[in-house]
Design an enzyme around this catalytic site. Structure first.
Site, PDB file in Angstrom:
ATOM      1  N   ASP A   1     -30.055   3.796  41.321  1.00 22.39           N
ATOM      2  CA  ASP A   1     -30.427   4.601  41.766  1.00 22.39           C
ATOM      3  C   ASP A   1     -30.500   4.591  43.471  1.00 22.39           C
ATOM      4  O   ASP A   1     -31.190   5.656  44.106  1.00 22.39           O
ATOM      5  CB  ASP A   1     -32.111   4.976  41.420  1.00 22.39           C
ATOM      6  CG  ASP A   1     -33.222   3.845  41.525  1.00 22.39           C
ATOM      7  OD1 ASP A   1     -32.592   3.018  42.102  1.00 22.39           O
ATOM      8  OD2 ASP A   1     -34.151   4.127  41.291  1.00 22.39           O
ATOM      9  N   SER A   2     -30.270   3.628  43.876  1.00 26.69           N
ATOM     10  CA  SER A   2     -29.983   3.453  45.450  1.00 26.69           C
ATOM     11  C   SER A   2     -28.956   4.433  45.845  1.00 26.69           C
ATOM     12  O   SER A   2     -28.730   4.651  47.143  1.00 26.69           O
ATOM     13  CB  SER A   2     -29.610   2.195  45.894  1.00 26.69           C
ATOM     14  OG  SER A   2     -28.605   1.726  45.104  1.00 26.69           O
TER      15      SER A   2
ATOM     16  N   LYS B   1     -31.351   0.117  33.053  1.00 30.66           N
ATOM     17  CA  LYS B   1     -32.206  -0.496  33.702  1.00 30.66           C
ATOM     18  C   LYS B   1     -33.544   0.149  34.118  1.00 30.66           C
ATOM     19  O   LYS B   1     -33.388   1.453  34.400  1.00 30.66           O
ATOM     20  CB  LYS B   1     -31.605  -1.185  35.261  1.00 30.66           C
ATOM     21  CG  LYS B   1     -32.792  -1.810  35.958  1.00 30.66           C
ATOM     22  CD  LYS B   1     -31.858  -2.712  37.088  1.00 30.66           C
ATOM     23  CE  LYS B   1     -31.526  -1.897  38.225  1.00 30.66           C
ATOM     24  NZ  LYS B   1     -32.692  -1.311  39.043  1.00 30.66           N
TER      25      LYS B   1
ATOM     26  N   ASP C   1     -28.883   2.737  36.289  1.00 31.69           N
ATOM     27  CA  ASP C   1     -30.438   2.679  36.532  1.00 31.69           C
ATOM     28  C   ASP C   1     -30.916   3.993  36.013  1.00 31.69           C
ATOM     29  O   ASP C   1     -30.475   5.114  36.032  1.00 31.69           O
ATOM     30  CB  ASP C   1     -30.534   2.793  38.170  1.00 31.69           C
ATOM     31  CG  ASP C   1     -31.357   1.684  38.581  1.00 31.69           C
ATOM     32  OD1 ASP C   1     -32.188   1.046  37.977  1.00 31.69           O
ATOM     33  OD2 ASP C   1     -31.396   1.507  39.915  1.00 31.69           O
TER      34      ASP C   1
ATOM     35  N   GLU D   1     -37.019  -8.327  42.655  1.00 35.16           N
ATOM     36  CA  GLU D   1     -36.514  -7.906  43.696  1.00 35.16           C
ATOM     37  C   GLU D   1     -37.608  -8.404  44.962  1.00 35.16           C
ATOM     38  O   GLU D   1     -38.926  -8.125  44.728  1.00 35.16           O
ATOM     39  CB  GLU D   1     -36.145  -6.266  43.754  1.00 35.16           C
ATOM     40  CG  GLU D   1     -36.229  -5.717  45.335  1.00 35.16           C
ATOM     41  CD  GLU D   1     -35.435  -4.449  45.115  1.00 35.16           C
ATOM     42  OE1 GLU D   1     -35.006  -3.862  44.075  1.00 35.16           O
ATOM     43  OE2 GLU D   1     -35.212  -3.886  46.305  1.00 35.16           O
TER      44      GLU D   1
ATOM     45  N   GLU E   1     -37.417   0.056  35.986  1.00 37.98           N
ATOM     46  CA  GLU E   1     -38.392  -0.721  36.756  1.00 37.98           C
ATOM     47  C   GLU E   1     -39.781  -0.540  36.193  1.00 37.98           C
ATOM     48  O   GLU E   1     -39.978   0.362  35.435  1.00 37.98           O
ATOM     49  CB  GLU E   1     -38.400   0.075  38.184  1.00 37.98           C
ATOM     50  CG  GLU E   1     -37.357   0.098  39.120  1.00 37.98           C
ATOM     51  CD  GLU E   1     -37.712   0.518  40.338  1.00 37.98           C
ATOM     52  OE1 GLU E   1     -38.732   1.054  40.888  1.00 37.98           O
ATOM     53  OE2 GLU E   1     -36.623   1.032  41.126  1.00 37.98           O
TER      54      GLU E   1
HETATM   55  O1  KIV Z   1     -30.675   0.783  42.941  1.00 37.39           O
HETATM   56  C1  KIV Z   1     -30.182  -0.316  43.191  1.00 37.39           C
HETATM   57  O2  KIV Z   1     -29.172  -0.465  43.950  1.00 37.39           O
HETATM   58  C2  KIV Z   1     -30.875  -1.472  42.514  1.00 37.39           C
HETATM   59  C3  KIV Z   1     -30.786  -2.790  42.878  1.00 37.39           C
HETATM   60  C4  KIV Z   1     -30.156  -3.195  44.358  1.00 37.39           C
HETATM   61  C5  KIV Z   1     -31.449  -3.883  42.168  1.00 37.39           C
HETATM   62  O3  KIV Z   1     -31.829  -1.149  41.777  1.00 37.39           O
END
Ligand code: KIV
Length: 282
Positions: free
Chosen positions: A45-46, A114, A84, A183, A116
């Site tokens: 989600d980055s 994934k 994510d 993280e 959180e």
């Molecule tokens: O969204 C992302 O890029 C991440 C990581 C860098 C772990 O969650």
């Protein structure tokens, strides 16, 4: 390279071999990474900041995540593929989590999702695993809480905070997650979690002793100008190389050097004659 499966990642942990994880947010990058020595690709989600220019990860929607992930999937054959789950797509309830994680799994054809979440999210994560969806956990400094944290601080610096992170890791493994990402926590805590967990434990920003490292593609290539993480190592300045290349193209256009004559299509003499009959000034 062959398709990486969970058993390969577990074997790597057992043999003390480091796994290599990196993000991808589009088809062309996925195709390039597919040919690199990469074990796992994350459509993180980055992408909210890096691809879409949002302020933080909390702004990206489920449909945007799915659209980007499908593009990555089309370019990826070999690496294990994680997607994510975006903010509020799983936190509200077990029903929402199962519905949205299932949607992501079905539509993006990822290998796992994934989420959180620490001890507070165990029940939600368990409910998703119970319906058969493989889950990668993500604890420590969790960016979806950036408003609460007022930025991206190192977590687990006190024994009290570290205890919560360690207990969350153990609870998540017991809940059945297939791997864990931690993280931005101190090396001592990430090393300990990696040692006591049987599942692979990967990290971003928490030292060298985990089972592998994950990084944002744009960060190591200096492609993202807005923010540079504390721990980042830049392997090449691709952003600068792009600027130079585009400016060369710009100069060529301005000086009439692009496109090259040899690559320009031309009419045959006979066809020109025919056109002149229709347009005498042709
Ligand atoms: O969204 C992302 O890029 C991440 C990581 C860098 C772990 O969650």
């Amino acid at each position: 390279m062959t398709k990486i499966r969970l058993k390969d990642l577990k074997r790597k942990k057992k043999n003390n071999e480091k796994a290599v994880l990196i993000t991808a947010y589009d088809y062309s990058t996925a195709k390039i990474l597919d040919k690199c020595n990469v074990d796992i690709v994350l459509m993180g989600d980055s992408s909210a900041m890096v691809m879409l220019g949002y302020e933080s990860t909390i702004e990206i929607s489920l449909s945007e995540i799915i659209m980007l992930s499908k593009a990555v999937r089309r370019g990826l054959t070999n690496p294990y593929f994680i997607v994510d789950m975006p903010f509020l797509s799983y936190q509200p309830s077990e029903e929402e989590a199962i519905k949205n994680c299932g949607k992501v799994l079905k539509e993006t054809k990822c290998d796992c999702v994934k989420m959180e979440g620490d001890l507070d999210f165990i029940d939600i994560i368990k409910s998703v695993i119970n319906v058969g969806i493989p889950v990668c956990g993500h604890i420590g400094m969790t960016p979806q809480k950036f408003k609460l944290y007022n930025g991206y601080p190192i977590k687990g610096k006190t024994a009290k905070e570290a205890k919560n992170i360690i207990e969350s890791a153990i609870a998540l493994e017991n809940a059945g997650i297939v791997m864990l990402i931690i993280e931005n926590i101190p090396d001592e805590i990430s090393s300990y979690i990696t040692k006591i967990l049987k599942i692979p434990v990967y990290t971003i920003g928490s030292g060298i002793n985990c089972d592998g490292q994950i990084i944002v593609y744009h960060d190591i290539l200096d492609l993202f100008e807005d923010f540079k993480p504390r721990f980042i190592k830049i392997y090449d300045h691709i952003g600068e190389k792009i600027k130079k290349a585009v400016n060369k193209y710009s100069l060529d256009v301005q000086q009439g050097k692009f496109p090259q004559k040899s690559k320009t299509p031309h009419l045959k003499f006979k066809e020109k004659q025919k056109l002149r009959k229709i347009f005498p000034d042709f």
